[in-house]
Design an enzyme around this catalytic site. Structure first.
Site, mmCIF file in Angstrom:
data_model
loop_
_atom_site.group_PDB
_atom_site.id
_atom_site.type_symbol
_atom_site.label_atom_id
_atom_site.label_comp_id
_atom_site.label_asym_id
_atom_site.label_seq_id
_atom_site.Cartn_x
_atom_site.Cartn_y
_atom_site.Cartn_z
ATOM 1 N N SER A 125 13.992 34.175 49.581
ATOM 2 C CA SER A 125 14.101 33.297 50.723
ATOM 3 C C SER A 125 13.133 32.074 50.759
ATOM 4 C CB SER A 125 14.167 33.987 51.821
ATOM 5 O OG SER A 125 13.372 34.733 52.169
ATOM 6 N N GLU B 219 18.211 29.146 69.525
ATOM 7 C CA GLU B 219 17.176 29.874 70.497
ATOM 8 C C GLU B 219 15.681 29.577 69.733
ATOM 9 O OE1 GLU B 219 18.420 31.573 73.263
ATOM 10 O OE2 GLU B 219 20.462 30.668 72.588
ATOM 11 N N HIS C 92 9.059 32.581 56.739
ATOM 12 C CA HIS C 92 9.573 31.596 56.124
ATOM 13 C C HIS C 92 8.948 30.221 56.890
ATOM 14 C CE1 HIS C 92 12.451 34.984 56.136
ATOM 15 N NE2 HIS C 92 12.787 34.577 55.050
#
Length: 271
Positions: free
Chosen positions: A39, A216, A223
């Site tokens: 990721s 939110e 990340h």
């Protein structure tokens, strides 16, 4: 002006013309670069912005003659990447002259996820499998140590995956493969920024900031934001430029788009 002087002037002008023509660099041939990772490097849809991967931003380090095939996928380790056939998919497309970047470790270290977890001996064996696949196609493998998380203790960065970084270094030495020590490079960079200065490069946003990916609040030290992905891509590009591989000559010297101070709102390569 004498005849001799006129001849000398003509010869001088001709030489100058040749120098001007010779100063124009020949266009670089097409090149292809593949990314196998997780990721931290993957491409994200616009609705996930500002979350960004360094593999996306790495495109800004090259001219249009370079094609990047980013196979990075969230949650994957060397083990699960291979189990899902993702390395096989790369192998079907790789050809002689290509470059394969290999960066794993974040998910290999996750003992809570048995489908991902690869203890160090398995991790090393898996990396060697990636290398073998690249070489079988005539491509050039490059190993990267896992990029750092934003974790501080007593004002300094704590290495995120030191045993996996060491393992990648060992494999690179054993297999005579170029290594980009992204762990060390990113740790040094983040350490220099400090706890406060480094926040903007990761995902730290309050509720109601109007960002499509995060309605939110989010506090994520793994990340990258757009700016973080750009800076990590610049570190990777600098590492590639320092290798003796053919892809090195394709790395742009001017990478202003990767060091910009303000976000572009997406993966633009404008400086």
């Amino acid at each position: 002006m004498t005849k001799r002087h006129r001849t000398a002037v003509r010869i001088g002008a001709a030489c100058a013309s040749l120098l001007i023509v010779g100063a124009t660099p020949a266009p670089l041939p097409p090149a292809r670069l593949f990314i196998a990772s997780d990721s931290t490097a993957q491409d994200y849809r616009p609705d996930k912005y500002p979350q960004s991967g360094w593999g996306t931003m790495l495109r800004c380090a090259f001219g249009p003659e370079v094609t990047i095939a980013n196979h990075a996928m969230a949650g994957r380790s060397t083990k699960s990447f291979m189990a899902e056939g993702r390395l096989d998919a790369i192998a079907r497309d790789l050809r002689s002259g290509d470059t394969l970047l290999i960066q794993f470790g974040h998910n290999d270290a996750n003992q809570a996820k048995p489908e991902r977890y690869a203890p160090i001996p398995e991790y090393e064996s898996n990396l060697k499998r990636f290398i073998a696949v690249a070489r079988a196609a005539g491509a050039r493998p490059v190993l990267l140590t896992p990029v750092t998380r934003r974790a501080f203790k007593d004002g300094h960065v704590v290495p995120s995956f030191p045993t996996y970084s060491d393992a990648a270094r060992r494999v690179a030495a054993q297999e005579h493969v170029p290594l980009i020590d992204l762990a060390a490079l990113s740790e040094h960079w983040i350490d220099g920024l400090g706890p406060d200065g480094s926040r903007v490069y990761y995902l730290h946003y309050a509720k109601g900031e109007g960002l499509p990916g995060f309605a939110e609040a989010v506090d994520d030290d793994t990340h990258f934001s757009e700016l973080g992905a750009r800076r990590i891509a610049d570190l990777v590009a600098g590492g590639l430029a320092g290798t003796h591989l053919p892809i090195a000559r394709h790395v742009l010297k001017n990478r202003a788009s990767l060091t910009r101070a303000t976000a572009a709102g997406g993966p633009s390569c404008a400086g």
